[in-house]
Write an enzyme that holds these catalytic residues in place. Structure first.
Site, PDB file in Angstrom:
ATOM      1  N   GLY A 250     109.859   5.130 114.413  1.00  0.00           N
ATOM      2  CA  GLY A 250     110.294   4.262 115.497  1.00  0.00           C
ATOM      3  C   GLY A 250     109.684   2.871 115.531  1.00  0.00           C
ATOM      4  N   GLU A 284     106.416   9.691 110.938  1.00  0.00           N
ATOM      5  CA  GLU A 284     107.671   9.655 110.160  1.00  0.00           C
ATOM      6  C   GLU A 284     108.285   8.259 110.179  1.00  0.00           C
ATOM      7  OE1 GLU A 284     109.296  14.089 111.485  1.00  0.00           O
ATOM      8  OE2 GLU A 284     109.974  12.316 112.563  1.00  0.00           O
ATOM      9  N   GLY A 286     110.313   5.065 109.025  1.00  0.00           N
ATOM     10  CA  GLY A 286     111.359   4.731 108.067  1.00  0.00           C
ATOM     11  C   GLY A 286     111.489   3.220 107.990  1.00  0.00           C
ATOM     12  N   ARG A 287     112.006   2.656 109.083  1.00  0.00           N
ATOM     13  CA  ARG A 287     112.302   1.223 109.133  1.00  0.00           C
ATOM     14  C   ARG A 287     111.075   0.354 108.850  1.00  0.00           C
ATOM     15  NH1 ARG A 287     116.443  -0.802 112.397  1.00  0.00           N
ATOM     16  NH2 ARG A 287     116.381   1.146 113.550  1.00  0.00           N
ATOM     17  N   ARG A 323     125.153  -2.489 109.835  1.00  0.00           N
ATOM     18  CA  ARG A 323     124.383  -2.680 111.080  1.00  0.00           C
ATOM     19  C   ARG A 323     124.946  -3.759 112.024  1.00  0.00           C
ATOM     20  NH1 ARG A 323     119.588  -3.657 111.902  1.00  0.00           N
ATOM     21  NH2 ARG A 323     119.238  -1.995 113.389  1.00  0.00           N
ATOM     22  N   TYR A 327     125.891  -1.920 115.396  1.00  0.00           N
ATOM     23  CA  TYR A 327     124.931  -2.095 116.493  1.00  0.00           C
ATOM     24  C   TYR A 327     124.899  -3.524 117.012  1.00  0.00           C
ATOM     25  CZ  TYR A 327     123.015   1.924 113.905  1.00  0.00           C
ATOM     26  OH  TYR A 327     122.853   3.097 113.238  1.00  0.00           O
ATOM     27  N   CYS A 354     139.457  -4.948 106.131  1.00  0.00           N
ATOM     28  CA  CYS A 354     140.504  -5.170 107.117  1.00  0.00           C
ATOM     29  C   CYS A 354     140.106  -4.658 108.495  1.00  0.00           C
ATOM     30  CB  CYS A 354     141.787  -4.508 106.630  1.00  0.00           C
ATOM     31  SG  CYS A 354     142.222  -5.148 105.018  1.00  0.00           S
ATOM     32  N   GLU A 355     139.097  -5.249 109.057  1.00  0.00           N
ATOM     33  CA  GLU A 355     138.628  -4.931 110.408  1.00  0.00           C
ATOM     34  C   GLU A 355     137.982  -6.198 110.958  1.00  0.00           C
ATOM     35  OE1 GLU A 355     137.761  -1.621 111.938  1.00  0.00           O
ATOM     36  OE2 GLU A 355     138.264  -0.327 110.246  1.00  0.00           O
ATOM     37  N   TYR A 383     118.357   1.509 106.392  1.00  0.00           N
ATOM     38  CA  TYR A 383     119.677   1.786 106.954  1.00  0.00           C
ATOM     39  C   TYR A 383     120.715   0.808 106.389  1.00  0.00           C
ATOM     40  CZ  TYR A 383     116.508   4.391 109.894  1.00  0.00           C
ATOM     41  OH  TYR A 383     115.514   5.235 110.311  1.00  0.00           O
TER      42      TYR A 383
HETATM   43  N1  LLP Z   1     112.062  10.738 112.625  1.00  0.00           N
HETATM   44  C1  LLP Z   1     113.223  11.126 113.187  1.00  0.00           C
HETATM   45  C2  LLP Z   1     113.316  12.473 113.733  1.00  0.00           C
HETATM   46  C3  LLP Z   1     114.315  10.239 113.246  1.00  0.00           C
HETATM   47  O1  LLP Z   1     115.438  10.622 113.825  1.00  0.00           O
HETATM   48  C4  LLP Z   1     114.189   8.937 112.701  1.00  0.00           C
HETATM   49  C5  LLP Z   1     115.308   7.997 112.740  1.00  0.00           C
HETATM   50  C6  LLP Z   1     112.963   8.587 112.100  1.00  0.00           C
HETATM   51  C7  LLP Z   1     111.925   9.503 112.093  1.00  0.00           C
HETATM   52  C8  LLP Z   1     112.727   7.232 111.488  1.00  0.00           C
HETATM   53  O2  LLP Z   1     112.794   6.250 112.450  1.00  0.00           O
HETATM   54  P1  LLP Z   1     112.383   4.741 112.123  1.00  0.00           P
HETATM   55  O3  LLP Z   1     110.908   4.721 111.818  1.00  0.00           O
HETATM   56  O4  LLP Z   1     113.167   4.294 110.976  1.00  0.00           O
HETATM   57  O5  LLP Z   1     112.698   4.006 113.354  1.00  0.00           O
HETATM   58  N2  LLP Z   1     120.726   3.635 111.644  1.00  0.00           N
HETATM   59  C9  LLP Z   1     119.911   3.089 112.711  1.00  0.00           C
HETATM   60  C10 LLP Z   1     118.592   3.805 112.855  1.00  0.00           C
HETATM   61  C11 LLP Z   1     118.732   5.291 113.078  1.00  0.00           C
HETATM   62  C12 LLP Z   1     117.432   6.004 113.228  1.00  0.00           C
HETATM   63  C13 LLP Z   1     117.629   7.479 113.213  1.00  0.00           C
HETATM   64  N3  LLP Z   1     116.434   8.255 113.254  1.00  0.00           N
HETATM   65  C14 LLP Z   1     119.752   1.585 112.483  1.00  0.00           C
HETATM   66  O6  LLP Z   1     120.253   1.063 111.504  1.00  0.00           O
HETATM   67  O7  LLP Z   1     119.135   0.912 113.321  1.00  0.00           O
END
Ligand code: LLP
Length: 423
Positions: A250, A284, A286-287, A323, A327, A354-355, A383
């Site tokens: 997050g 966890e 990601g981003r 994105r 979003y 075509c959107e 993402y």
């Molecule tokens: N853990 C769980 C259970 C999750 O559902 C997610 C992301 C993460 C970790 C990693 O979250 P992060 O650190 O990346 O914020 N497609 C969207 C983001 C979807 C996130 C889904 N879950 C975007 O492009 O903003």
């Protein structure tokens, strides 16, 4: 913090200009395009591994297991780079488990989340001896227990709690509010812990929480974690032992001029909460690791002027990067060749699909662009490719990893033949 460390902590990526030319690490982006064409995702190995290192350093006092969230960018080259530097992986499907194993991630460093794990997926994950299932409902727990029993294996389980906290982010990436499909509320979780002993093959020994994505301040995290700790205190008073505490992902990345907390600031805020606690802490992210580590390079096909707009029509579309369409996300656009003397114009930068939702930027002031110019859509390492599709029968783009002065194609551009494979 000493100045050098401060610079490291706040440096967000390894894309920069030298003599008006965009570089990734030591490679001119133009050189990559010459070899592989456009659109192309260009990744910096250094940015990926340094963002992991930032978290590892900030939290070194609790030695967490940092499970990089595969969904953000699941290219094997990315996973391998991070696993080599000590990361575990957070997965959400059988496909991600397959990737995790290809990347040689040990099972004991894999955690598995998601509200809809199928029996086959559960079986494969048990076989892979993953560390923990993050369980999101009672029926799922019953299913995991039943499958583990049949396989005569014992598995560890965390309950994913829904703390009903607003993370102040986009609705689609809010996951810790009561009305979302994620996690289990405190009352129900209490009930589950009361009967936890009945699950002979699934040991409920952890708590998991993930309240949303692109969270830019510590406050929602603090609110959620405090609630979780109170809940754990109650459990422990009743004799339950919690071994693992998974705090999810997050953490925000930097897309424009927002100023999300650094790993150090985040750690300083939340570590106080966990000082005298004995759990194994898991993250966890990601981003935070992936977003700034990649760009999407695209070529202008036409410039089209109407009475009300200047459109720069580029060869990447919402199928390559969704994105902005999905979003309304902001992503900076940098010219690959910068010309300080060029005049600037206001453009809608749009794809060929075509959107009307197929855009990367609206009313954006950019250095004047011409057909053939290259633009780099920034902060697209997370993402980006993982959300790409073949819409409009467009082959998915190529991915390139830069490491120092060299680069490698880490995913070939799809061909038309790939489009009809299996049909
Ligand atoms: N853990 C769980 C259970 C999750 O559902 C997610 C992301 C993460 C970790 C990693 O979250 P992060 O650190 O990346 O914020 N497609 C969207 C983001 C979807 C996130 C889904 N879950 C975007 O492009 O903003």
């Amino acid at each position: 913090m000493p100045f050098r460390e401060f610079q490291e902590a706040t440096r967000i990526h390894d894309f920069y200009y030298k003599n008006g030319e965009l570089y990734c690490e030591k490679v001119p982006v133009r050189k990559i395009v010459k070899k592989v064409g456009t659109p192309v995702y260009v990744y910096s190995h250094k940015t990926f591994t340094e963002h992991l290192a930032k978290l590892q350093r900030a939290f070194r006092s609790v030695k967490p297991l940092i499970c990089y969230s595969v969904k953000a960018n699941s290219n094997l080259a990315v996973l391998r780079a991070l696993v080599k530097k000590g990361a575990g992986l957070d997965i959400v499907s059988g496909g991600e488990l397959f990737r995790a194993r290809k990347a040689k991630c040990q099972g004991k460093k894999i955690v598995y989340a998601g509200v809809g794990k199928t029996s086959d997926e559960i079986r494969d994950a048990i076989r892979a001896r993953i560390l923990l299932f993050n369980v999101e409902s009672l029926p799922e727990l019953e299913q995991i227990n039943a499958i583990a029993k049949k396989m005569r294996k014992k598995v560890n389980v965390s309950l994913r709690l829904n703390p009903n906290v607003d993370p102040h982010t986009h609705d689609y990436i809010t996951t810790g509010k009561a009305e979302t499909k994620f996690g289990i509320d405190f009352e129900k979780a209490k009930e589950i812990f009361k009967v936890a002993k009945d699950f002979s093959h699934a040991q409920v020994c952890g708590i998991h929480v993930h309240i949303g994505s692109q969270i830019e301040t510590g406050d929602p995290f603090l609110e959620a974690f405090r609630k979780i700790l109170e809940f754990i205190d109650e459990l422990e008073a009743g004799g339950v032992k919690i071994k693992f505490l998974n705090l999810g992902g997050g953490l925000g990345a930097i897309y424009s001029d927002e100023n999300p907390q650094t790993a150090e600031e985040f750690a300083a805020k939340i570590l106080l909460l966990f000082k005298k606690r004995k759990f194994r802490i898991i993250f966890e992210p990601g981003r935070f690791i992936a977003a700034n580590s990649g760009v999407l390079v695209t070529r202008v096909i036409y410039v089209k002027q109407t009475d009300v707009k200047n459109f720069a029509i580029v060869d990447a579309g919402m199928n390559d990067f969704i994105r902005p369409a999905f979003y309304g996300a902001y992503h900076a656009l940098w010219p690959v060749a910068k010309n300080e003397k060029a005049s600037s114009w206001v453009y809608d930068v749009v794809g060929p699909i075509c959107e009307s939702g197929d855009f990367f930027a609206k009313d954006r002031e950019l250095q004047e662009v011409h057909a053939g110019d290259l633009l780099s859509l920034m902060t697209t390492g997370a993402y980006g490719f993982t959300m790409a599709s073949n819409y409009n029968s467009r082959p998915r783009s190529c991915e390139v990893m830069v490491k120092g002065g060299t680069f490698k194609i880490v995913r070939k551009r799809e061909t038309h033949q790939d489009l009809v494979r299996g049909e």
